[in-house]
Design a protein around this motif. Sequence first.
Motif, PDB file in Angstrom:
ATOM      1  N   ARG A 122      85.506  62.072  92.478  1.00 54.94           N
ATOM      2  CA  ARG A 122      86.900  61.672  92.253  1.00 54.94           C
ATOM      3  C   ARG A 122      87.719  61.893  93.520  1.00 54.94           C
ATOM      4  O   ARG A 122      87.439  62.804  94.299  1.00 54.94           O
ATOM      5  CB  ARG A 122      87.514  62.505  91.109  1.00 54.94           C
ATOM      6  CG  ARG A 122      86.871  62.234  89.760  1.00 54.94           C
ATOM      7  CD  ARG A 122      87.419  63.159  88.678  1.00 54.94           C
ATOM      8  NE  ARG A 122      86.827  62.831  87.383  1.00 54.94           N
ATOM      9  CZ  ARG A 122      87.336  61.967  86.534  1.00 54.94           C
ATOM     10  NH1 ARG A 122      88.475  61.362  86.823  1.00 54.94           N
ATOM     11  NH2 ARG A 122      86.745  61.708  85.390  1.00 54.94           N
ATOM     12  N   LEU A 123      88.741  61.084  93.668  1.00 61.41           N
ATOM     13  CA  LEU A 123      89.671  61.217  94.786  1.00 61.41           C
ATOM     14  C   LEU A 123      91.076  61.290  94.208  1.00 61.41           C
ATOM     15  O   LEU A 123      91.497  60.398  93.463  1.00 61.41           O
ATOM     16  CB  LEU A 123      89.550  60.019  95.728  1.00 61.41           C
ATOM     17  CG  LEU A 123      90.450  60.036  96.972  1.00 61.41           C
ATOM     18  CD1 LEU A 123      90.062  61.178  97.900  1.00 61.41           C
ATOM     19  CD2 LEU A 123      90.370  58.706  97.712  1.00 61.41           C
ATOM     20  N   THR A 124      91.796  62.357  94.547  1.00 64.38           N
ATOM     21  CA  THR A 124      93.137  62.552  94.009  1.00 64.38           C
ATOM     22  C   THR A 124      94.132  62.747  95.147  1.00 64.38           C
ATOM     23  O   THR A 124      93.758  63.024  96.294  1.00 64.38           O
ATOM     24  CB  THR A 124      93.192  63.786  93.082  1.00 64.38           C
ATOM     25  OG1 THR A 124      92.773  64.942  93.831  1.00 64.38           O
ATOM     26  CG2 THR A 124      92.274  63.604  91.885  1.00 64.38           C
ATOM     27  N   LEU A 125      95.391  62.584  94.828  1.00 64.97           N
ATOM     28  CA  LEU A 125      96.446  62.816  95.816  1.00 64.97           C
ATOM     29  C   LEU A 125      96.419  64.266  96.299  1.00 64.97           C
ATOM     30  O   LEU A 125      96.119  65.187  95.532  1.00 64.97           O
ATOM     31  CB  LEU A 125      97.814  62.495  95.211  1.00 64.97           C
ATOM     32  CG  LEU A 125      98.098  61.012  94.924  1.00 64.97           C
ATOM     33  CD1 LEU A 125      99.443  60.851  94.234  1.00 64.97           C
ATOM     34  CD2 LEU A 125      98.067  60.202  96.212  1.00 64.97           C
ATOM     35  N   ARG A 126      96.687  64.438  97.586  1.00 63.42           N
ATOM     36  CA  ARG A 126      96.724  65.732  98.273  1.00 63.42           C
ATOM     37  C   ARG A 126      95.342  66.360  98.444  1.00 63.42           C
ATOM     38  O   ARG A 126      95.222  67.486  98.907  1.00 63.42           O
ATOM     39  CB  ARG A 126      97.677  66.723  97.554  1.00 63.42           C
ATOM     40  CG  ARG A 126      99.142  66.267  97.644  1.00 63.42           C
ATOM     41  CD  ARG A 126     100.040  67.101  96.759  1.00 63.42           C
ATOM     42  NE  ARG A 126      99.785  66.838  95.341  1.00 63.42           N
ATOM     43  CZ  ARG A 126     100.234  65.795  94.683  1.00 63.42           C
ATOM     44  NH1 ARG A 126     100.937  64.870  95.291  1.00 63.42           N
ATOM     45  NH2 ARG A 126      99.972  65.640  93.402  1.00 63.42           N
ATOM     46  N   GLN A 127      94.310  65.630  98.082  1.00 60.19           N
ATOM     47  CA  GLN A 127      92.948  66.134  98.287  1.00 60.19           C
ATOM     48  C   GLN A 127      92.573  66.015  99.766  1.00 60.19           C
ATOM     49  O   GLN A 127      92.960  65.068 100.452  1.00 60.19           O
ATOM     50  CB  GLN A 127      91.967  65.324  97.434  1.00 60.19           C
ATOM     51  CG  GLN A 127      90.517  65.746  97.547  1.00 60.19           C
ATOM     52  CD  GLN A 127      89.634  64.938  96.601  1.00 60.19           C
ATOM     53  OE1 GLN A 127      90.105  64.460  95.566  1.00 60.19           O
ATOM     54  NE2 GLN A 127      88.373  64.790  96.934  1.00 60.19           N
TER      55      GLN A 127
END
Length: 693
Positions: free
Chosen positions: A338-343
Amino acid sequence: MAVPLERKRNIGIIAHIDAGKTTTTERILFYSGLEHRLGNVDDGTTVTDWMEEERKRGITITDAAVTCPWRPSTGSGQACEINIIDTPGHVDFTVEVERAMRVLDGAVVVLDAVAGVQAQSETVWRQADRYRVPRLVFVNKMDRPGADFDKCVDMVHERLGATPVAIQIPLGVGQDLAGVVDLIGMQARHYDVASQGAVFEDGPIPADTLEMAQLHRDEMLRVLAEHSDAIMEKYLEDEPIGDEDLRAAVRKATIAGHIVPVLCGAAFRNIGVQRLLDAVCDFLPSPLDVPPVRGTHPKSGQFIERHASEKGHFLSLLFKIASDAHGDLSYLRVYAGRLTLRQQVLNPRTGDRERITHLFRMYASQRAPIEEAVAGDLVAVAGLKASSTGDTLCDPRHPIVLEAMSFPETVVAMAIEPKTSAERSRLDSVLARLGREDPTFQRHVDPETGQTIVSGMGELHLEVLKHRMLSDFHVAANVGRPRVSYKETIVRAAEHEAEYVPPLGGHPQFARVRLRLEPVPGSAQLPVQFLVGEDAIPRAFRSAVAEGIEGAASGGVLAGYPVVGVAARVVGGAFHPTDSTEGAFAAAAARAFREGAEKAGMTLLEPWMRFEVMTPEAHLGDVLADLNARRAQISEQAIRSGVHVLCGQVPLSEMFGYATALRSLSQGRATFTMEPVAYLPVPEQVARAMTIV
């Protein structure tokens, strides 16, 4: 609500120019409910051709990504999420197809029902072959006079070397086209033209089409029986075969690459597109159906496999960078995790970490902010600082490097200069930005003239980039005429030794290098191999030797063009314990290369293009005479649907302005395509005319 991996489809729409890719994509968006009007290429109202240059020229120049839902009326009937990349058909922009193929799981190849398999059809097919992408064929424009479905199926087999299996046939042809016949369910679908194809009716196959449909179905069963034991058993026992058994067999054989299902319709007339979407869901693979991606550990080099899974360690490939007024957008294919904001993610090529600050689902030029992307998604991120096309982005705790992307060599160049010295930094900034966006756009400074030279894949490629520089980025610059990117190479092997001793009065320096140069036809690289011990050239000076050789090669020997097709082997040398320096070894190696190349004999190479010209018979003689005058070598001449097709190879230098010349010769009725094929020696008489030898 997130769509399960097994119901995701990542597909490309690929084809020869003017086969109807963008029109087909527009119909897909309309019938899936994302668009409420039908866009038209000629009117410049399509979603995926959003750039000013695309709308002005009526062609696709850059990949456009869109995501749409679809609930097929066949198979399981469960809703799918389809990520679509509409790719260019012009060979000058083939890099867009190349990088799309790198990240897609399946493809729809659109063919013109009249022209069949054309030159660029073969090129994109080879690109799909290279990445083992399963595909469907959609025979478009069945409403045109001269449309021939069976001919197109035969051409897929003869020219592309595939095993086509018709799972549909047209219901009527030309202006009488009314719909399509589904050979799996043995039903006819009639489209209501007044409803823009949104209303249709499924029913029995008309009596005048039933016999032809049965013949094609028997052929479909025969081919499927070769790839499915279950179908083979029922086929031999003459038992009825259910629709679901057939769909399962078609899906399995398609994903394995054994067959290519062929469908038909007329996207502009709104016929057959819904069935095409059904087929995408039914027969093309999900991320779970394709082999796991393979990479290597950035330090150990050990092979690593990653399976598609939302729960796995994050892994993605940056396959495209697009520049616009708001900054660079980096397109990612997420393979795992998964790729999320602020990662934070790792770029193993640079060793840098990038923070994800903006994440988007793309709808051609429109951005829709999202909070998260998962395995199987195609998304875009903004704000990356140190990542380029082809880079891997992954979980910092589980590093992996995916195979890099390779791109063809440029064949056309032109000079560009800022109008004022104040514009120099701005021009450099814009050129660097365009280079990040397009890996086939290259630049360098001519050491003799100080001019900036930019190069690309063809006249149209450079023309579009020039327009973007001058109009989109508002750079005040003078641009020269496009010219051919020549190369140099050696004729035979030779050995030569050179040493460097500074002029009298200079600081004592010494280096001696002996090189053996050997021709390597067709190679764009210049490998440097050391066949000497440290007693001749210490390890500390070897990088300087390689740099000296590469520098001499890039500056040319015969006429200032880069030297290619040569292997340089360092077979001897000498150094002084106190007087040898890196600069001395670089200078000695450069001199040994230049003088050794002269001894080996130099020749000039020019890019040759594979061409296909389609012309009416009335203009055939004029077109042939003109091609012969351009040093063309014609290898094939055929007639397709009453039009003469000429195929062969021709030097690029002879084809500048050919589009205008061909229009004049044929009263605008002939068309042509070209693609680079090889660098070949320039004939002596031509080289003399160029005042080179």
